[in-house]
Design a protein around this motif. Structure first.
Motif, short mmCIF file in Angstrom:
data_model
loop_
_atom_site.label_atom_id
_atom_site.label_comp_id
_atom_site.label_asym_id
_atom_site.label_seq_id
_atom_site.Cartn_x
_atom_site.Cartn_y
_atom_site.Cartn_z
N ALA A 110 0.85 -1.19 0.00
CA ALA A 110 0.00 0.00 0.00
C ALA A 110 0.88 1.25 0.00
CB ALA A 110 -0.91 0.00 1.23
N ASP A 111 0.27 2.39 -0.24
CA ASP A 111 1.00 3.65 -0.22
C ASP A 111 1.54 3.92 1.19
OD1 ASP A 111 1.61 6.41 -1.40
OD2 ASP A 111 0.41 6.90 0.38
N LEU A 112 2.77 4.38 1.29
CA LEU A 112 3.41 4.58 2.59
C LEU A 112 2.64 5.59 3.44
CD1 LEU A 112 5.78 4.19 4.57
CD2 LEU A 112 6.98 6.02 3.34
N ARG A 113 2.31 6.75 2.85
CA ARG A 113 1.60 7.78 3.63
C ARG A 113 0.26 7.27 4.14
NH1 ARG A 113 5.70 10.76 4.90
NH2 ARG A 113 6.74 11.79 3.13
N GLN A 114 -0.44 6.55 3.29
CA GLN A 114 -1.74 6.01 3.67
C GLN A 114 -1.60 5.04 4.84
OE1 GLN A 114 -4.47 7.07 2.70
NE2 GLN A 114 -6.07 5.51 2.79
N ALA A 115 -0.55 4.19 4.78
CA ALA A 115 -0.34 3.22 5.86
C ALA A 115 0.05 3.91 7.16
CB ALA A 115 0.74 2.22 5.44
N GLN A 116 0.93 4.92 7.07
CA GLN A 116 1.34 5.64 8.29
C GLN A 116 0.14 6.31 8.94
OE1 GLN A 116 4.35 8.07 6.41
NE2 GLN A 116 6.04 6.83 7.29
N THR A 117 -0.73 6.90 8.12
CA THR A 117 -1.91 7.58 8.66
C THR A 117 -2.90 6.59 9.24
OG1 THR A 117 -1.65 9.33 7.01
CG2 THR A 117 -3.80 9.14 8.08
N LEU A 118 -3.11 5.48 8.51
CA LEU A 118 -4.12 4.50 8.91
C LEU A 118 -3.78 3.87 10.26
CD1 LEU A 118 -6.71 3.20 7.77
CD2 LEU A 118 -5.25 1.41 6.77
N PHE A 119 -2.49 3.64 10.50
CA PHE A 119 -2.10 2.95 11.73
C PHE A 119 -1.42 3.87 12.75
CE2 PHE A 119 -2.06 -0.18 8.24
CZ PHE A 119 -3.06 -1.02 8.71
N ASN A 120 -1.58 5.19 12.55
CA ASN A 120 -1.05 6.18 13.50
C ASN A 120 0.44 5.96 13.77
OD1 ASN A 120 -3.63 7.40 13.94
ND2 ASN A 120 -4.17 5.67 15.27
N ARG A 121 1.20 5.78 12.70
CA ARG A 121 2.65 5.53 12.86
C ARG A 121 3.48 6.76 12.57
NH1 ARG A 121 3.56 -0.07 12.74
NH2 ARG A 121 5.75 0.46 13.09
N GLY A 122 2.83 7.92 12.40
CA GLY A 122 3.59 9.14 12.17
C GLY A 122 4.46 9.03 10.93
N HIS A 123 5.77 9.29 11.08
CA HIS A 123 6.72 9.15 9.97
C HIS A 123 7.63 7.94 10.18
CE1 HIS A 123 5.56 13.00 8.19
NE2 HIS A 123 5.59 13.53 9.42
N ALA A 124 7.13 6.98 10.92
CA ALA A 124 7.94 5.80 11.25
C ALA A 124 8.12 4.88 10.04
CB ALA A 124 7.29 5.04 12.40
N LEU A 125 9.24 4.20 10.02
CA LEU A 125 9.54 3.18 9.00
C LEU A 125 10.01 1.92 9.71
CD1 LEU A 125 11.61 5.32 6.46
CD2 LEU A 125 9.17 4.80 6.34
N SER A 126 9.66 0.76 9.16
CA SER A 126 10.11 -0.50 9.73
C SER A 126 11.48 -0.89 9.18
CB SER A 126 9.11 -1.63 9.40
OG SER A 126 7.84 -1.33 9.93
N LEU A 127 11.73 -0.57 7.94
CA LEU A 127 13.02 -0.87 7.32
C LEU A 127 13.17 -0.03 6.06
CD1 LEU A 127 12.62 -2.94 4.62
CD2 LEU A 127 11.85 -4.42 6.46
N ILE A 128 14.40 0.01 5.55
CA ILE A 128 14.69 0.74 4.31
C ILE A 128 15.48 -0.19 3.41
CG2 ILE A 128 15.81 2.77 3.30
CD1 ILE A 128 15.59 4.08 6.09
N GLU A 129 15.01 -0.36 2.19
CA GLU A 129 15.73 -1.15 1.20
C GLU A 129 16.54 -0.22 0.30
OE1 GLU A 129 13.67 -5.16 -0.20
OE2 GLU A 129 12.42 -3.43 -0.52
N VAL A 130 17.79 -0.59 0.05
CA VAL A 130 18.66 0.23 -0.78
C VAL A 130 19.23 -0.63 -1.89
CG1 VAL A 130 20.73 1.67 -0.83
CG2 VAL A 130 19.25 1.68 1.20
N SER A 131 19.11 -0.19 -3.10
CA SER A 131 19.68 -0.92 -4.24
C SER A 131 20.90 -0.17 -4.77
CB SER A 131 18.64 -1.05 -5.37
OG SER A 131 17.61 -1.91 -4.98
N THR A 132 21.98 -0.92 -4.99
CA THR A 132 23.22 -0.31 -5.48
C THR A 132 23.36 -0.54 -6.98
OG1 THR A 132 24.45 -2.32 -5.01
CG2 THR A 132 24.32 -0.67 -3.26
#
Length: 385
Positions: free
Chosen positions: A195-217
């Motif tokens: 789902a969209d990140l902003r929508q998920a953060q709003t829906l579950f009251n997670r503010g600007h929190a992230l569970s993890l970050i994926e980085v591709s080189t």
């Protein structure tokens, strides 16, 4: 009579010893071919995983708890998937760190367990633009999400939740539309809802929190440097790369190869001893025959040619049979063990190496018997007549 004719007739006449030499060399070659073929198949599998994972680096919260696996890697958290959080500020640090030019995509993820109908699933809030840039292998049946209420789901999740393209679904009291179903990726993505990140953060009251970050080189050579740069930029996070996981598998495969080669060396030594004793016995049995050859004018070099030619013919036959047995045994493994997946292909170099090994073992093991045959005194040999 030609030397080649004499050698072939001797082989046909001494069937039991011929069979023993060929069998010994075939076992020797088959064991080596099996080991090499398995290693080539494992190497191909590892290269395929490297290409699939795209040398992704995972940034996750540092924690003593390890209970969640994402993309084959452990993610810190607790049993209910309520993981500790990174923040969007951490993602900004990664995007602006020294060496950021080595990055292809920086994709945030917020993980949240959700209930759909009577089933539970893992929802991944993400930046779709970055996610599709990082995971170029994704193929979608449908369209990419373009609105906050759009979601896409993996193949397994679609089956479990009985959803299809265009379905409407309610998650945490909010209505979403499934705009696409991911084709089977063979990874955990098949079980996720995206789902969209902003929508998920709003829906579950997670503010600007992230569970993890994926980085591709951009390339595998950049991965280690990127890991080091991120560790300096986000010191409170745990950083690891899928490449490291695959390299661990490579080292494990290498250890198995060393063990296999050690076993093969023992088999080669044993086979060489069998060929040696068989050839010594054959020379002893042919004492009268060699004496006659020497008496009618055959030189020592001719006797050497005859015995070596016999050895070479038997070695080539043993090498061919050994290759067929070794390759067939590996090729049949996935048929016997259904859970084993190996991509086994014919390899010309392995076939040539099998023949060379068989001839080498055969010739080396025959040196002393050939020397004895060449040095045989015709007078002593003819006494047995």
């Amino acid at each position: 009579m030609h030397v080649r004719t004499i050698a072939i007739k001797n082989i046909l006449r001494r069937k039991s010893k011929t069979a023993m030499i060929v069998a010994a060399l075939a076992v020797c070659v088959a064991s080596l071919v099996a080991i090499v073929t398995i290693m080539l198949a494992l190497q191909k599998s590892i290269e395929s995983k490297l290409e699939t994972f795209g040398f992704t680096v995972i940034v996750q919260p540092a924690s003593a708890n390890l209970s969640l696996s994402y993309g084959g890697m452990a993610i810190s958290g607790v049993d209910t998937y309520e993981v500790q959080s990174l923040s969007e500020q951490d993602m900004s640090r990664i995007k602006h760190m020294p060496g950021a030019s080595r990055l292809v995509a920086v994709s945030p993820a917020l993980l949240q367990v959700v209930t759909v109908g009577k089933e539970q699933a893992l929802l991944v809030g993400t930046d779709f633009a970055q996610e599709f840039r990082a995971k170029k292998w994704w193929m979608l049946d449908g369209r990419r999400p373009s609105a906050p209420g759009d979601i896409i789901i993996g193949t397994e999740a679609a089956k479990t939740l009985r959803l299809k393209k265009g379905s409407a679904v309610e998650i945490a009291g909010t209505r979403f539309t499934v705009t696409g179903i991911l084709h089977d990726t063979g990874s955990q993505d098949d079980s996720f809802i995206f789902a969209d990140l902003r929508q998920a953060q709003t829906l579950f009251n997670r503010g600007h929190a992230l569970s993890l970050i994926e980085v591709s080189t951009r390339s595998s050579q950049d991965t280690n440097q990127v890991v080091a740069d991120i560790e300096r930029a986000v010191p409170h996070a745990s950083v690891s790369s899928i490449k490291q996981a695959v390299q661990y598998k490579e080292r494990t495969a290498g250890s198995l190869a060393n063990f296999g080669l050690a076993v093969t060396a023992i088999v080669i030594l044993t086979s060489g001893c069998i060929v040696f004793t068989t050839m010594m016995s054959a020379v002893s049995d042919r004492k009268r025959e060699i004496g006659i050859f020497r008496a009618i004018g055959y030189r020592q070099a001719t006797i050497v040619k005859i015995v070596l030619l016999e050895t070479a013919i038997l070695s080539l036959l043993g090498g061919f049979l050994g290759y067929v047995i070794g390759f067939s045994s590996v090729y049949g493994l996935p048929v016997i063990y259904k859970q084993l997946t190996l991509s086994v292909n014919l390899n010309g170099l392995v076939f040539a190496g099998a023949l060379v090994l068989a001839v080498f073992v055969g010739i080396i093991s025959s040196i002393i018997p050939v020397y004895r045959a060449a040095r045989m005194d015709p007078a002593e040999a003819l006494k047995s007549i």
